[in-house]
Design a protein around this motif. Structure first.
Motif, short mmCIF file in Angstrom:
data_model
loop_
_atom_site.label_atom_id
_atom_site.label_comp_id
_atom_site.label_asym_id
_atom_site.label_seq_id
_atom_site.Cartn_x
_atom_site.Cartn_y
_atom_site.Cartn_z
N ASN A 10 0.72 -1.31 0.02
CA ASN A 10 0.10 0.01 0.03
C ASN A 10 0.72 1.27 0.06
N LEU A 11 1.68 1.40 -1.07
CA LEU A 11 2.63 2.48 -1.06
C LEU A 11 1.89 3.93 -1.35
N ASN A 12 2.04 4.98 -0.67
CA ASN A 12 1.39 6.17 -1.07
C ASN A 12 2.49 7.03 -0.68
N ALA A 13 2.34 8.33 -1.64
CA ALA A 13 3.48 9.28 -1.42
C ALA A 13 3.38 10.01 -0.29
N ASP A 14 2.23 9.93 0.45
CA ASP A 14 2.11 10.75 1.73
C ASP A 14 2.89 9.99 2.74
N THR A 15 2.99 8.91 2.71
CA THR A 15 3.28 7.78 3.60
C THR A 15 4.81 7.53 3.55
N GLU A 16 5.33 7.61 2.64
CA GLU A 16 6.69 7.31 2.05
C GLU A 16 7.76 8.08 2.91
N PRO A 17 8.64 7.59 3.55
CA PRO A 17 9.56 8.37 4.37
C PRO A 17 10.54 9.22 3.29
N GLN A 18 11.03 10.32 3.53
CA GLN A 18 12.07 11.19 2.85
C GLN A 18 13.36 10.90 3.05
N LYS A 19 14.18 10.64 2.24
CA LYS A 19 15.31 10.12 2.05
C LYS A 19 16.37 11.32 2.49
N ASN A 20 17.23 11.07 3.37
CA ASN A 20 18.21 11.98 3.69
C ASN A 20 19.22 12.26 2.72
N ARG A 21 19.67 13.55 2.77
CA ARG A 21 20.72 13.74 1.54
C ARG A 21 21.88 13.30 1.35
N TRP A 22 22.16 12.62 2.77
CA TRP A 22 23.65 11.92 2.80
C TRP A 22 23.42 10.33 2.19
N LEU A 23 22.08 9.98 2.51
CA LEU A 23 21.80 8.63 1.70
C LEU A 23 21.93 8.79 0.24
N LYS A 24 21.60 9.93 -0.54
CA LYS A 24 21.38 10.10 -1.71
C LYS A 24 22.79 10.39 -2.20
N ILE A 25 23.66 10.91 -1.63
CA ILE A 25 25.15 10.97 -1.78
C ILE A 25 25.65 9.66 -1.80
N ALA A 26 25.58 8.86 -0.65
CA ALA A 26 26.11 7.51 -0.67
C ALA A 26 25.59 6.72 -1.52
N GLY A 27 24.40 6.82 -2.25
CA GLY A 27 23.92 6.07 -3.34
C GLY A 27 24.53 6.07 -4.70
N VAL A 28 25.00 7.66 -4.74
CA VAL A 28 25.57 8.09 -6.19
C VAL A 28 26.87 7.65 -6.24
N VAL A 29 27.64 7.74 -4.87
CA VAL A 29 29.24 7.21 -4.95
C VAL A 29 29.15 5.79 -4.99
N THR A 30 28.15 4.91 -4.52
CA THR A 30 28.06 3.42 -4.65
C THR A 30 27.87 2.98 -6.04
N GLY A 31 27.04 3.80 -6.78
CA GLY A 31 26.73 3.54 -8.13
C GLY A 31 27.91 3.72 -9.10
#
Length: 180
Positions: free
Chosen positions: A78-99
């Motif tokens: 039951n994925l909703n945009a309202d209940t989706e947790p917002q991702k931290n900026r550091w998590l996004k940077i870690a994802g880009v570095v890992t990719g």
């Protein structure tokens, strides 16, 4: 350009486009549907390589069973945009570095590969035919095949016995609870 080359390029473009849409789709259900398109394109490549068994297994197992399981899980979440947790900026940077690190490893591995020496034979031989697979399976590996079938049968019987025992326990508890 022959028909085989035309089919190869069509299936390759379809697989790459579908894979890009799997990653970029916002809706997870659309991602699953695009992944089914990728699996169908890969099965087409298997058919071009005379590996009909792999093509059929890929369609039945991956495009059929696994994708139905994914869709079932997505519907249960039951994925909703309202209940989706917002991702931290550091998590996004870690994802880009890992990719980026993964991309670097893939490029380094492909740089060392000699692709011209590893051409696949298309339309020649009978390695991937189901008939030959059946001959090898039932001549050379008949005992392990039969042992695995007995193992699967015993596992199914065990599941039925455990399921019936759990059902009987519920019935017994219910009758004791209500004075039956």
């Amino acid at each position: 350009m022959g028909t085989t080359q035309l089919l190869f390029w069509f299936l390759s473009i379809l697989a790459i486009l579908g894979a890009i849409l799997v990653v970029t789709s916002k809706n997870p259900v659309h991602s699953v549907l695009w992944l089914i398109v990728v699996f169908v394109a890969i099965s087409g490549h298997y058919i071009l390589l005379d590996a009909q068994f792999l093509a059929i297994v890929n369609l039945i197992v991956y495009a059929g069973a696994i994708m139905v399981l994914f869709l079932f899980v997505f519907m249960l979440m039951n994925l909703n945009a309202d209940t989706e947790p917002q991702k931290n900026r550091w998590l996004k940077i870690a994802g880009v570095v890992t990719g980026g690190a993964l991309l670097l490893v893939l490029v380094a591995a492909l740089k060392k590969a000699d692709l011209k020496a590893q051409m696949a034979e298309m339309g020649k031989g009978d390695i991937g035919l189901i008939h030959n697979l059946g001959l090898v399976l039932f001549k050379d590996y008949v005992v392990p095949f039969e042992i695995s079938s007995v193992l699967f049968l015993s596992a199914m019987v065990g599941v039925v016995v455990i399921g019936k025992k759990a059902e009987e326990d519920k019935t017994t508890l219910g009758s004791q609870k209500y004075g039956g």
